[in-house]
Motif scaffolding. Sequence first.
Motif, mmCIF file in Angstrom:
data_model
loop_
_atom_site.group_PDB
_atom_site.id
_atom_site.type_symbol
_atom_site.label_atom_id
_atom_site.label_comp_id
_atom_site.label_asym_id
_atom_site.label_seq_id
_atom_site.Cartn_x
_atom_site.Cartn_y
_atom_site.Cartn_z
ATOM 1 N N LEU A 198 0.860 -1.201 -0.018
ATOM 2 C CA LEU A 198 -0.011 0.068 -0.010
ATOM 3 C C LEU A 198 1.016 1.205 0.007
ATOM 4 O O LEU A 198 0.634 2.036 -0.797
ATOM 5 C CB LEU A 198 -0.888 0.043 1.206
ATOM 6 C CG LEU A 198 -2.103 0.716 1.317
ATOM 7 C CD1 LEU A 198 -2.938 0.621 0.282
ATOM 8 C CD2 LEU A 198 -2.663 0.436 2.536
ATOM 9 N N HIS A 199 1.992 0.976 0.835
ATOM 10 C CA HIS A 199 2.703 2.295 1.004
ATOM 11 C C HIS A 199 3.476 2.743 -0.152
ATOM 12 O O HIS A 199 3.558 4.090 -0.530
ATOM 13 C CB HIS A 199 3.640 1.885 2.336
ATOM 14 C CG HIS A 199 4.703 3.005 2.575
ATOM 15 N ND1 HIS A 199 4.509 4.259 3.110
ATOM 16 C CD2 HIS A 199 6.098 2.877 2.252
ATOM 17 C CE1 HIS A 199 5.579 4.933 3.201
ATOM 18 N NE2 HIS A 199 6.635 4.305 2.694
ATOM 19 N N GLY B 8 3.120 4.771 6.208
ATOM 20 C CA GLY B 8 4.726 4.845 6.517
ATOM 21 C C GLY B 8 4.724 4.678 7.894
ATOM 22 O O GLY B 8 5.426 3.963 8.404
ATOM 23 N N SER B 9 3.977 5.637 8.526
ATOM 24 C CA SER B 9 3.997 5.744 9.884
ATOM 25 C C SER B 9 3.475 4.385 10.584
ATOM 26 O O SER B 9 4.040 3.912 11.371
ATOM 27 C CB SER B 9 2.564 6.740 10.500
ATOM 28 O OG SER B 9 3.318 7.541 11.366
ATOM 29 N N MET B 10 2.492 3.769 10.159
ATOM 30 C CA MET B 10 1.936 2.605 10.540
ATOM 31 C C MET B 10 2.822 1.462 10.312
ATOM 32 O O MET B 10 2.905 0.174 11.081
ATOM 33 C CB MET B 10 0.501 1.975 9.862
ATOM 34 C CG MET B 10 -0.317 3.043 9.979
ATOM 35 S SD MET B 10 -1.315 2.951 11.342
ATOM 36 C CE MET B 10 -2.567 4.424 11.028
ATOM 37 N N TRP B 11 3.594 1.556 9.453
ATOM 38 C CA TRP B 11 4.851 0.469 9.184
ATOM 39 C C TRP B 11 6.144 0.880 10.146
ATOM 40 O O TRP B 11 6.644 -0.165 10.733
ATOM 41 C CB TRP B 11 5.253 0.503 7.848
ATOM 42 C CG TRP B 11 5.868 -0.506 7.157
ATOM 43 C CD1 TRP B 11 6.065 -1.895 7.848
ATOM 44 C CD2 TRP B 11 6.614 -0.820 5.940
ATOM 45 N NE1 TRP B 11 6.929 -2.711 7.094
ATOM 46 C CE2 TRP B 11 7.042 -2.156 6.037
ATOM 47 C CE3 TRP B 11 6.776 -0.071 4.981
ATOM 48 C CZ2 TRP B 11 7.841 -2.556 4.769
ATOM 49 C CZ3 TRP B 11 7.421 -0.441 3.792
ATOM 50 C CH2 TRP B 11 7.827 -1.664 3.654
ATOM 51 N N THR C 203 -1.283 -7.441 13.319
ATOM 52 C CA THR C 203 -2.628 -7.273 12.629
ATOM 53 C C THR C 203 -3.155 -5.766 12.924
ATOM 54 O O THR C 203 -3.665 -5.414 11.737
ATOM 55 C CB THR C 203 -3.827 -8.233 13.346
ATOM 56 O OG1 THR C 203 -2.970 -9.562 13.611
ATOM 57 C CG2 THR C 203 -4.767 -8.337 12.628
ATOM 58 N N PHE C 204 -3.088 -5.228 14.040
ATOM 59 C CA PHE C 204 -3.571 -4.017 14.254
ATOM 60 C C PHE C 204 -2.951 -2.836 13.330
ATOM 61 O O PHE C 204 -3.692 -2.082 12.552
ATOM 62 C CB PHE C 204 -3.204 -3.522 15.592
ATOM 63 C CG PHE C 204 -3.537 -2.142 15.752
ATOM 64 C CD1 PHE C 204 -4.614 -1.453 16.029
ATOM 65 C CD2 PHE C 204 -2.224 -1.206 15.895
ATOM 66 C CE1 PHE C 204 -5.125 -0.254 16.114
ATOM 67 C CE2 PHE C 204 -2.532 0.343 16.077
ATOM 68 C CZ PHE C 204 -4.096 0.666 16.118
ATOM 69 N N TYR C 205 -1.663 -3.078 13.054
ATOM 70 C CA TYR C 205 -1.056 -2.065 12.359
ATOM 71 C C TYR C 205 -1.453 -2.033 10.822
ATOM 72 O O TYR C 205 -1.873 -0.911 10.087
ATOM 73 C CB TYR C 205 0.650 -2.202 12.245
ATOM 74 C CG TYR C 205 1.178 -1.775 13.691
ATOM 75 C CD1 TYR C 205 0.907 -0.324 14.192
ATOM 76 C CD2 TYR C 205 1.359 -2.629 14.591
ATOM 77 C CE1 TYR C 205 1.459 0.164 15.428
ATOM 78 C CE2 TYR C 205 1.895 -2.313 15.896
ATOM 79 C CZ TYR C 205 1.803 -0.784 16.373
ATOM 80 O OH TYR C 205 2.301 -0.544 17.383
ATOM 81 N N ILE C 206 -1.632 -3.500 10.317
ATOM 82 C CA ILE C 206 -1.885 -3.805 9.048
ATOM 83 C C ILE C 206 -3.474 -3.117 8.821
ATOM 84 O O ILE C 206 -3.491 -2.441 7.749
ATOM 85 C CB ILE C 206 -1.757 -5.287 8.568
ATOM 86 C CG1 ILE C 206 -0.266 -5.631 8.679
ATOM 87 C CG2 ILE C 206 -2.327 -5.406 7.202
ATOM 88 C CD1 ILE C 206 -0.028 -7.162 8.696
ATOM 89 N N ALA C 207 -4.280 -3.690 9.662
ATOM 90 C CA ALA C 207 -5.602 -3.206 9.586
ATOM 91 C C ALA C 207 -6.057 -1.791 9.675
ATOM 92 O O ALA C 207 -6.468 -1.082 8.822
ATOM 93 C CB ALA C 207 -6.386 -3.647 10.771
#
Lengths: 250, 223, 47
Positions: free
Chosen positions: A55-56, A107-110, C5-9
């Motif tokens: 996605l990123h 990117g932040s979530m990764w 899972t949390f981050y991916i979701a």
Amino acid sequence: MLKYANPTNFLALAARLIPWLAGAAALALAVGLYLTFFVAPDDYQQGASVKIMYLHVPAAWLGMMCYMVMTSAALGTLVWRHPLADAAQKAAAPLGAAFTLVCLVTGSMWGKPMWGTWWVWDARLTSVLVLFLIYLGLIGLWQTIEEPAQAARAAAILTLVGVVNIPIIKFSVDWWNTLHQSASVFRLGGPTIAPSMLWPLLIMALGFTLLFFALHLMAIRNEILSRRLRRLSITAAAAEDPEVAGEAAL
Amino acid sequence: MSSPLLALFGRELRIARSVGGGGAMGVVFFLILVSLTPFAIGPDLNLLSRIGPAILWIAALLSTLLGLDRLFQADADDGSLDLFVMSSTPLELVVLTKCAAHWTLTALPLIAAAPLLGLTLGMEPAALAGVAASLLAGTPALTLLGAIGAGLTAGLRRGGLLMAVLILPLTTPVLIFGVASASAASGGTVPFHTPFLILCGLSLMAVAGAPFAAAAALRAREA
Amino acid sequence: MKDYTFYIAAAYGFAALVVVTVIAKIMLDYRALRQKLTRFDNKERNR
């Protein structure tokens, strides 16, 4: 090609293209998502979090590609003074901002699980943030100047000035040693990424690109219609009140 | 050839000195910004001396841009801007001259005041010299980049804030290398001249490129 | 291996939200513009 520079012909072309583009985008995204979640392997270092990459990375490419589309439209505005180029410029800015925002947030979530932090002030992240801010500035400029042709020329100049940021984003990971990993797909000597991950990535990128072009065409169509509406309203107002007739001549 | 530009330079200085010109406002704003920071951060001199170059640079950036939205506004209001656009003197040189006058009026006093303010932040003599040198090398780039924004927003009713929004992202490289060379002057792993030369390069690039962009922006207002 | 899972979701959820918002905005704009233009056309015809 020149035939479609006429807004009416362009509207006819857009009406025929948009369903196909949208359908193809939906198909590519569906296949891409399937490959991402059910076929692509987890990374041996990063585990399942690598799924965010699909996605990123396309969002990042799109954020930059959209700026290049806007730059070519800006040249069209300044060199040929074509209203369609103005509309293409105006339509691209919010889309670019949206894709860049997706890139930053994913990117932040990764980064949080991988680097242990939501954000670092390194060259790649900062230059993408600057890209986002330039998009916001352009949107602000479009909203501030009332006369559309004048707004288009001002936005075109700012777009051309801001284009220096694009090579900085592209090469920031090579010029500065940072936390962000370096390029692994478009590089000399071929991609360093495994084919089982490369294919889902490319299909997702294709889906995002098709989605962008579908949305861009739709937004250009909106812009053409809203200009037509603006012209009609001024003419109508002029018919009722001769005072405004001067405005309509513009 | 150069005498119209010299006359323009003199005119800008006279306007700024006259009543209502507001030439000294930039320095006062700079002073206020720098003296507000210790209230926000706390009076810890060790911390202040470490982030002193950054405080001075941010304050310089903001006070340079604050005055710049007026760069073409008064001329656009009274019509002299149209005369500049139509005159036989290239508009690019007019822009450059106006920027030079603006820089002399706002940035030079600011550079002179920066070491004094640095003293109140507890900075070392080497760091003070570094800040002054980096401001001297970097503020021309800020003024010229701001001129592009001033050209784009000239004649708009609410141009001031928009101009800052448009231009501030583009000033990041100047800020990065300005603060880097100011900090390098007081010791560190990087030698002073590495970021300083990049900063000079940025200013030279701005001198070479920005007048064209600003002049194009001014011409784009009409027709 | 940790659970991501949390981050991916969250990442996919956010992207979906942004894309859907943009699509909806553009489609609603289109409908509004179409309606206004038809109203104008009708007015012209009645005159």
